[in-house]
Scaffold this motif. Structure first.
Motif, PDB file in Angstrom:
ATOM      1  N   ALA A 151       0.828  -1.215   0.000  1.00  0.00           N
ATOM      2  CA  ALA A 151       0.000   0.000   0.000  1.00  0.00           C
ATOM      3  C   ALA A 151       0.860   1.261   0.000  1.00  0.00           C
ATOM      4  O   ALA A 151       0.598   2.212  -0.743  1.00  0.00           O
ATOM      5  N   LEU A 152       1.897   1.263   0.817  1.00  0.00           N
ATOM      6  CA  LEU A 152       2.765   2.437   0.889  1.00  0.00           C
ATOM      7  C   LEU A 152       3.502   2.674  -0.424  1.00  0.00           C
ATOM      8  O   LEU A 152       3.619   3.821  -0.887  1.00  0.00           O
ATOM      9  N   VAL A 153       4.000   1.595  -1.035  1.00  0.00           N
ATOM     10  CA  VAL A 153       4.714   1.739  -2.309  1.00  0.00           C
ATOM     11  C   VAL A 153       3.773   2.257  -3.393  1.00  0.00           C
ATOM     12  O   VAL A 153       4.134   3.152  -4.189  1.00  0.00           O
ATOM     13  N   ALA A 154       2.554   1.714  -3.431  1.00  0.00           N
ATOM     14  CA  ALA A 154       1.582   2.152  -4.431  1.00  0.00           C
ATOM     15  C   ALA A 154       1.261   3.635  -4.259  1.00  0.00           C
ATOM     16  O   ALA A 154       1.212   4.398  -5.237  1.00  0.00           O
ATOM     17  N   TRP A 155       1.059   4.057  -3.017  1.00  0.00           N
ATOM     18  CA  TRP A 155       0.725   5.453  -2.780  1.00  0.00           C
ATOM     19  C   TRP A 155       1.920   6.372  -3.013  1.00  0.00           C
ATOM     20  O   TRP A 155       1.730   7.534  -3.412  1.00  0.00           O
ATOM     21  N   LEU A 156       3.114   5.890  -2.777  1.00  0.00           N
ATOM     22  CA  LEU A 156       4.286   6.707  -3.103  1.00  0.00           C
ATOM     23  C   LEU A 156       4.362   6.948  -4.617  1.00  0.00           C
ATOM     24  O   LEU A 156       4.720   8.044  -5.067  1.00  0.00           O
TER      25      LEU A 156
END
Length: 803
Positions: free
Chosen positions: A30-35
């Motif tokens: 989730a964090l990578v996608a949002w970054l």
């Protein structure tokens, strides 16, 4: 036995370990996608202004009379221009001297040589020579710069600025360098000047507006959470939500699937920041509450996410449905705002339900530390039960002291509370008829000093205003003389003439605002009647085909020049064009009244005649906005009512909420009328202000009632309606108040853009949200539901216990 126990324990630990790994991978994903969304969306957000469309004419429906008239009028000329008008006046206020005229002519000669960022010169983008025109009173000079309308919106240079903005900026620099010692004061105004100043005002959206909104929200979050980490977590969620919205909106607008103007972009930014923060506040509040009941933060988040999903989804769904009702509007600017804002709300929900939980759980078992220094503690259920049996409280979560007292007061005096509140709101509603929302002139749009407005005032002092943007009448050749006579008989009309070969056909003089230029475009490049556009003749020269130079528009000649008596009219498909000079400037409200009367007069003679031009476009815009208000409001109410019925599983409670929010909207508009008319002294309001105010206040304002009533229903199913009201108000009081303050503060940030429409919308939404937060949600709705009792859930009230 011990071996079996050890085996089960080991199995549970292994299962817990596996679930922890899976949970960690999901958080990381989730964090990578949002970054990635943040990186790409950040670039899109920074360049959204490149796909803006601020031409009012482009927003009118194809069926509008002015649109149809201007489409036909375009066939009478070879090209269209978007003129910049350089107005010159002696600094000492005296008459123009030969030295002044010479300096102005040298300036005019230098204009075509202005270098453009793409390596060319301005001469390549002009539709006619640049000339100097003295005023009849001999006290001013006019230098029209006819910029090609089709290329005016093209992006040029490394910074990809619109050509019209570059030209106006370069003209103002040239004025400073060429006329510095000439003894002349100069202003760059006209349609191009207004467009450039409007774009410059909207230029603050990407910087000042966002900066102010984010700082204000951050301050409120620090006050609410009193934590050094959590406010940044919530704010980061809102920023990434805005990036996601921009990532979707920009390609849609760039490919013509959406119309994005400066107003829509400003509203999008504020709406996403406010909504994402509100949804985050609701989730964080429930997460903090659940941390007291769960040892592992992940378990607490799971429970909080499930409990928050329904109110957040219902709130967002209600807002989205309300916004999408704007698609019913006949104005492109209104219709496009619906999906643009709906995309923003969807992005806010997505960020609050995916990105924020990942941020809150990134610390694993130590994730509680994000609340430091007020870290919520887990209380073992056995210890809680023992404490209850012993009669002592176990404080594992924040108390609701203030809101518990408010809830107790409302419950104890329900009927007097809601009756008194309704009376106060009705007093505000009484002032609604005093709200002046018929529209304003273009010069009133700016709340700060702008060169184009100042130049327009000087232009009006020394040149006939109506010659700059005449009205255009399209009629058949057979009825031309009768229609022209009818037009000349209208109050406020100075003259009318049929466009002929000798009046400049094919050149700028024959153009109308509908020929590809924005509504502000001045036919004939804004030159007064005594100029022959495109020929470079001074005022003393005989214009047209020999009309005397001393003839003026007041004597019946429009800006294209006086045709010879035997000149043949230009006929296109059996139609002729009549240019009608009005007494007042096309951007004024007086000109709109004249055009309305003009339409009645010419339609009596030729029912098929069409009236177009800049004033007609503004009139059609205001009439269409008024029609939208009557069409969209009932649809929004029905759509929101159906959403509330599905959410609350009741008919009575949704009716109560709708009535309460309509009362709140009316009171807010009445308060706005008082402030706009008597405190701030505004000249009026744009015709779309009531519609935008209604959609945002009803759709957003009902959010807080949804947050309250979903919790009230949850509590009512266990404790009864009246107890549910008391408990629901006490528990949600703090978070809803915080959410209301955040949304009001973010919309207030719109006031930093010095444009009348945005300042008025900022006040209406901010004031309305505060009324909803502190009056409707706190007093009116709880009092009504408490007074109605279990019947509020009719016809599905059997599941609710008796009070």
């Amino acid at each position: 036995m011990n071996r079996r126990s050890d085996t089960r324990t080991a199995g549970r630990r292994a299962g817990t370990g596996r679930s922890g790994v899976v949970r960690g991978l999901l958080i990381l994903l989730a964090l990578v996608a949002w970054l990635g969304i943040g990186a790409l969306g950040g670039m899109a957000q920074g360049s959204l202004s490149e796909v803006q469309e601020n031409d009012n004419a482009a927003f009118l429906p194809a069926s509008a009379e002015s649109t149809r008239a201007d489409e036909i009028a375009a066939e009478f000329s070879d090209s269209a221009s978007l003129p910049a008008l350089v107005v010159l006046r002696p600094a000492d206020g005296g008459a123009v001297t030969d030295e002044h005229l010479t300096a102005a002519q040298h300036f005019a000669e230098a204009v075509p040589g202005i270098a453009l960022p793409d390596g060319g010169t301005l001469e390549e983008s002009l539709t006619a020579p640049v000339v100097t025109v003295p005023s009849e009173d001999g006290e001013a000079l006019l230098v029209p710069v006819p910029l090609d309308a089709e290329g005016a919106n093209e992006l040029v240079g490394a910074d990809e600025e619109r050509l019209v903005n570059v030209v106006v900026d370069e003209l103002r620099l040239l004025v400073d360098s060429e006329l510095v010692d000439s003894g002349l004061d100069a202003w760059v105004t006209g349609p191009a000047g207004f467009v450039a100043d409007l774009v410059a005002a909207f230029g603050g959206i990407d910087g000042i507006l966002l900066g102010v909104a984010l700082v204000v929200v951050l301050i409120i979050l620090f006050i609410v959470y009193r934590s050094p980490i959590l406010p940044f977590t919530v704010l980061l969620t809102a920023v990434f939500a805005l990036c996601a919205a921009a990532l979707v909106v920009k390609p849609l607008a760039g490919n013509g699937l959406l119309l994005l103007n400066g107003q829509s972009q400003g509203i999008l930014s504020i709406l996403v920041i406010g909504a994402a923060t509100d949804y985050s506040l609701l989730l964080v509040a429930r997460y903090r509450e659940e941390l007291a009941h769960h040892a592992h933060p992940a378990a607490a988040m799971r429970a909080a996410w499930r409990a928050s999903l329904e109110p957040i989804a219902a709130s967002a769904g209600t807002v989205i449905v309300g916004l999408l009702c704007l698609l019913l509007s006949d104005l492109g600017s209104n219709a496009s705002l619906g999906p643009v804002a709906a995309i923003g709300i969807a992005s806010a929900v997505l960020a609050a339900l995916t990105f924020l939980p990942a941020l809150l759980l990134v610390g694993g078992r130590r994730s509680r530390a994000i609340f430091w220094p007020r870290v919520p503690r887990h209380v073992d259920p056995d210890r809680r039960e023992a404490a209850h049996r012993a009669g002592g409280p176990v404080r594992a979560e924040p108390t609701h002291g203030l809101w518990q007292r408010v809830a107790d007061f409302v419950a104890a005096h329900a009927r007097p509370v809601w009756v008194a509140t309704a009376v106060v709101l009705l007093i505000g509603v009484a002032f609604v008829p005093t709200l002046r929302a018929e529209g304003t002139s273009d010069t009133d749009v700016y709340l700060s000093a702008t060169e184009s407005v100042a130049g327009e005032e000087v232009l009006a002092e020394h040149f006939d205003e109506g010659t700059v943007q005449p009205a255009v009448v399209i009629t058949s050749e057979e009825t031309a003389d009768d229609v022209r006579g009818a037009a000349e008989g209208v109050d406020g009309v100075l003259g009318a003439s049929v466009l002929t070969q000798g009046s400049g056909a094919g050149g700028p003089a024959a153009e109308t605002p509908g020929e590809g230029a924005p509504a502000e475009e001045a036919p004939g490049e804004g030159a007064p009647a005594e100029e022959t556009p495109g020929e470079g003749a001074p005022a003393e020269e005989t214009p047209g085909e020999g009309a005397p130079a001393e003839e003026t528009p007041a004597e019946g000649m429009p800006s294209g020049g006086a045709p010879a008596e035997d000149a043949a009219p230009i006929v296109v498909d059996g139609n002729v064009q009549i240019q009608v000079v009005t007494e007042h400037a096309a951007e004024s409200q007086q000109a709109l009244a004249t055009v309305a009367a003009l339409r009645e007069a010419v339609h009596d003679v030729d029912p098929g005649a069409l009236v177009g031009g800049a004033a007609a476009q503004r009139l059609d815009t205001q009439e269409t906005a008024a029609q939208d208000l009557r069409t969209i409001i009932p649809v929004v109410l029905v759509a929101i009512f159906l959403m509330l019925v599905l959410l609350l599983r009741s008919v009575v409670a949704p009716l109560v909420l709708l009535a309460a929010n309509l009362l709140s909207f009316g009171a807010t508009m009445g308060l706005s009328a008082i402030v706009f008319n008597h405190v701030l002294g505004f000249p009026g309001a744009d015709a779309t202000v009531p519609l935008y105010g209604f959609v945002f206040l009803v759709a957003l304002g009902i959010d807080y009632s949804i947050f309250l009533m979903t919790r009230v229903r949850e509590e009512s199913l266990q404790h009864g309606t009246r107890a549910g009201v008391r408990r629901g108000l006490a528990v949600t009081g703090g978070v809803i108040t915080s959410a209301g303050l955040v949304l009001a503060a973010t919309f207030s940030a719109l006031a930093v853009i010095p444009l009348l429409f945005l300042v008025q919308l900022a006040f209406i939404v901010a004031a309305g949200v505060l009324v909803d937060t502190f009056v409707v949600r706190t007093l009116l709705v709880p009092g009504l539901i408490h007074d109605i009792g279990r019947r509020a859930w009719w016809p599905w009230h059997r599941r609710v216990p008796h009070d």
